[in-house]
Design an enzyme around this catalytic site. Structure first.
Site: not given
Ligand code: M6R
Length: 614
Positions: A2, A27, A74, A100-101, A487, A491, A494, A510, A609
Site C-alpha cells: 500500500c 507498493r 494491496w 497501510n498496515g 532465484e 523470477k 512471479e 529425489h 514491491k
Molecule cells: O525489499 P526486500 O529486498 O526486503 O524484498 C524482499 C522480497 O519481498 C523481494 O525480494 C521479492 O521476493 C521480490 N518480488 C523478488 O523479485
C-alpha cells in the site's frame, strides 16, 4: 504494501496526489482512491484496478481543494472492491483515512462501535480505525486539539501496524499522520507539506524530508509540522536532504522497468564497488560498518536473514563467506527467525539484506537480534529506509531505484557486496594478499562481462519464445549455482505465472524428476568447475526422460553442443562472481517469457514491491 500520499498547500491537491500515487503504485495496485477537502465535504473518489483508472475518473470530476490524501492498495482485509478501497470515510462523514498496515484488533473495535450506532460499509480493518477516531472526536466535544487528540487516543487502542494519514472536515488546514511498523515520511516544501510511504512520491517537489519513527504522530500544516510520540513525548525532528535523481524513475526507451533494470546492472555494480576496493591491501573497505577490524576478528559465526530474492542473495553470501573467510554462516528466512528464538552464540554477527529496507519480517528480525544484544549489519538499497536507520552498521547498494516488482539489479548488487564482504573478512583471516588481488580484478571485470551477456539479449529472447508455453520449469544448479537456480525459478514464476522450482541438480532425482516431461523443461547451470561432470550426469537424467534442456554454461566449459536443446554461453570468471553472471541470462529469459505471455511484467498479479505486512 500500500502506498500513502498526503498534500496540504497552495496547489490543487488532487493532481499532486495522483502523481504521487502513480509513483507509489509499485507498493500495491489492486485499487486506488483519494479524498480532497473542498468546502463542507470531502470529494471522495475510488476505483478498483490501477491508478490510471482513478486518474481517468478524476478527469471527469471537479476536485478542488488544497488538502487531500490518497492511497494505492494491496488488499489484506477484504476483496478488491470499490467499497474496500481507501480512503475510508467515517460513518458520520467527518473523517477520511488512508492506512497501510494491519489493525489486528479491528474486529473488537468494530463490534464496540457498531454497538454505538456506527455503520460499516467495507470489510477492511482500516474502517474500524476511522470510526474509532470519529468516536473519540465526538467524545472530546470541547477539548482543544480535538482532531489531533482523537487520532492520538484512538491509536492507543490499536494493536497492529500502521502508516496513516487522516483528514477532518472541521480542520481543513491540517493532516494528521502516524506510523508504527509501516514507513511514513514528511516532505517540506515552500508553503506546502507532504506525507508519503516513500520519498519517491514527492521527491520532485521537495527533497527536504523527515523520517517518522515508530509510534510517532505528526501534525502537518501547509507552513510546517510538529511531531510527538503517541504517548505525548516531545520529538526533535531532524530534517534531512535526500539525494534523488528524477530520471531514475522514468522508463526511457525500455518497454518495462524490469528490462531497464536488467540493463542497468553494469552501472549498478560499478556504483556498488566505487571506492570500496582497496588494491593496496588486496581487500575491500566500507564506510558504515561501525566495527573495528579487531571486533570483526571476534566474529565466530554470521547469521543472515532476509526474504524472497534477498534471501537467495544470503545463500550466495553463505557460500562465499564460508569459502573465502572460513567463517560459519547460517541463513534464515527473516519471518521464521523473528519467532524462532534461535540459540545464538555470543560472537554471532547478524546480517540482514533488504532492497527496500522496509520489509516487515526482515525489520523484525533485525530488531529481534538487536533486542538480544547482537551486533547487526544490513545491506540495503534505499537510503534512509527503516532498516538502514535501525541497524548498527551497514552497506548501501547504490543500485538506483528499483521499480519493477521482480528484483534484478538489486539481487546482483547484493551478491557483489557479499563477495566484497567475503573478501574483507577473508583478508582479516587467512586469505592471502595475492588471492585478494585476484578477486578484486574479477570484480572489476564484472561490468564489462555483464555487458557482453546483455549483448546476447536477442538470442535469449529467441530461446524464450520456444519455452513460453511451458507448463512448468525446473532450474537446477550445484554449489553456489543452487541459489541462482532458486532465484531463476522465483523470477519466472512471479512474472510469467509458470510454476517453477529451483533445486540442487543432484537433489532433483529425489522427487521433482517426476515433473519432467515435454512440457516441463529444465534449465541447468553448467560451469567449468569440480562439479562439471556430475552436473552433466544430472542433465542426462533430464534428457533421458524427454525433458527439454536449456544449458547456461561458461565459455571455458566447452559444453557439448548436442547435449542441450538450447545453450546460453556466459563469460568464464572467478567462482565468486560466476553466480552474478549466471543470474543475467535467467533474468532475461524470465522477462522475455513473461512478455511473450503478455503478462504485466512490472506489476505481477497479487504482488507488491515492498512487503510491509506480515
Ligand atoms: O525489499 P526486500 O529486498 O526486503 O524484498 C524482499 C522480497 O519481498 C523481494 O525480494 C521479492 O521476493 C521480490 N518480488 C523478488 O523479485
Amino acid at each position: 504494501m500500500c502506498g500513502i500520499v498526503g498534500y496540504i498547500g497552495k496547489q490543487k491537491a488532487a493532481s499532486i496526489l495522483l502523481d504521487g500515487l502513480q509513483r507509489l503504485e509499485y507498493r500495491g495496485y489492486d485499487s486506488a482512491g483519494l479524498a480532497v477537502l473542498s468546502g463542507e465535504k470531502f470529494s471522495h473518489l475510488r476505483r478498483t484496478g490501477r491508478v490510471k483508472n482513478l486518474a481517468q475518473a478524476a478527469r471527469e470530476h471537479s476536485l478542488f481543494g488544497g488538502t487531500g490524501i490518497g492511497h494505492t492498495r494491496w488488499a489484506t482485509h477484504g476483496e478488491v472492491t470499490e467499497a474496500n478501497t481507501h480512503p475510508h470515510v467515517s460513518s458520520d462523514e467527518k473523517f477520511a483515512l488512508v492506512h497501510n498496515g494491519v489493525i489486528e484488533n479491528y474486529l473488537g473495535i468494530r463490534k464496540f462501535l457498531e454497538g454505538k450506532g456506527y455503520e460499516f460499509f467495507s470489510s477492511t480493518d482500516s474502517e474500524a480505525l476511522v470510526n474509532l477516531i470519529a468516536y473519540h472526536y465526538a467524545k472530546e466535544q470541547n477539548g482543544t486539539d480535538r482532531f489531533f487528540e482523537s487520532v492520538r487516543k484512538s491509536l492507543l487502542h490499536v494493536e497492529g501496524t500502521y502508516g496513516l494519514g487522516v483528514l477532518c472536515l472541521d480542520e481543513p488546514g491540517e493532516i494528521i499522520g502516524a506510523r508504527k511498523g509501516s514507513p511514513l515520511i514528511v516532505g517540506l516544501g515552500d508553503g506546502e507539506s507532504l506525507l508519503a510511504s516513500d520519498v519517491a512520491a514527492f521527491a520532485h517537489h521537495t527533497q527536504n524530508v523527515v523520517y517518522l519513527n515508530d509510534s510517532e504522530i505528526v501534525r502537518l500544516k501547509a507552513g510546517g509540522f510538529s511531531i510527538s510520540t503517541i504517548s505525548q513525548e516531545d520529538v526533535e525532528a531532524v530534517v534531512q536532504r535526500v539525494d534523488w535523481q528524477v530520471e531514475e524513475s522514468t522508463l526511457g526507451d525500455f518497454s518495462h522497468y524490469m528490462e531497464k533494470e536488467i540493463f542497468e546492472q553494469p552501472t549498478a555494480l560499478e556504483n556498488a564497488m566505487r571506492g570500496r576496493l582497496d588494491e593496496v591491501n588486496g581487500t575491500a573497505k566500507f564506510g558504515g560498518l561501525n566495527l573495528t577490524a579487531s571486533e570483526f576478528r571476534q566474529v565466530d559465526r554470521i547469521l543472515f536473514c532476509a526474504c524472497g530474492t534477498a534471501w537467495h542473495a544470503c545463500l550466495v553470501a553463505e557460500y562465499l563467506i564460508e569459502r573465502f573467510a572460513r567463517i560459519p554462516v547460517e541463513v534464515e528466512y527473516a519471518s521464521e527467525f523473528r519467532y524462532r528464538n534461535a540459540p545464538l552464540d555470543k560472537d554471532t554477527l547478524v546480517f540482514v539484506i533488504s532492497q527496500s529496507g522496509e520489509t516487515i519480517d526482515t525489520l523484525a528480525a533485525l530488531r529481534e537480534a538487536r533486542r538480544k544484544g547482537f551486533r547487526t549489519l544490513a545491506i540495503t538499497n534505499v537510503v534512509g529506509s527503516t532498516i538502514a536507520r535501525e541497524t548498527d552498521g551497514g552497506i548501501y547498494q547504490y543500485a538506483g531505484a528499483e521499480i519493477g516488482v521482480a528484483s534484478t539489479k538489486a539481487f546482483t548488487s547484493q551478491i557483489l557486496i557479499s563477495a566484497m564482504v567475503a573478501l574483507y573478512f577473508g583478508r582479516l583471516r587467512d586469505l592471502s594478499y595475492q588471492d585478494g588481488i585476484v578477486l578484486i580484478q574479477a570484480l572489476k571485470n564484472l561490468p564489462d562481462q555483464i555487458r557482453t551477456i546483455l549483448s546476447e539479449a536477442d538470442h535469449i529472447q529467441k530461446i524464450a519464445r520456444k519455452y513460453a508455453d511451458a507448463e512448468g520449469f525446473l532450474f537446477l544448479g550445484r554449489q553456489v549455482m543452487f541459489p541462482i537456480a532458486l532465484e531463476g525459478a522465483l523470477k519466472l514464476k512471479e512474472i510469467s505465472y509458470i510454476h517453477a522450482e529451483g533445486y540442487p541438480a543432484a537433489e532433483m532425482k529425489h522427487g521433482p524428476i517426476a515433473l519432467i516431461s515435454e512440457t516441463c523443461p529444465s534449465l541447468l547451470f553448467v560451469n567449468n568447475d569440480e562439479m562439471y561432470h556430475k552436473t552433466l550426469s544430472n542433465l542426462q537424467e533430464v534428457r533421458a526422460r524427454k525433458g527439454r534442456v536449456i544449458a547456461v554454461t561458461t565459455l571455458d566449459a566447452n559444453f557439448p553442443k548436442d547435449l542441450a536443446n538450447d545453450i546460453i554461453t556466459i563469460p568464464s570468471a572467478h567462482e565468486a562472481v560466476q553466480p552474478i553472471l549466471a543470474s543475467i541470462p535467467v533474468q532475461l529469459l524470465s522477462y522475455y517469457i513473461a512478455k511473450e505471455r503478455n503478462c504485466d511484467v512490472d506489476k505481477p498479479r497479487n504482488l507488491a514491491k515492498s512487503v510491509t505486512v506480515e
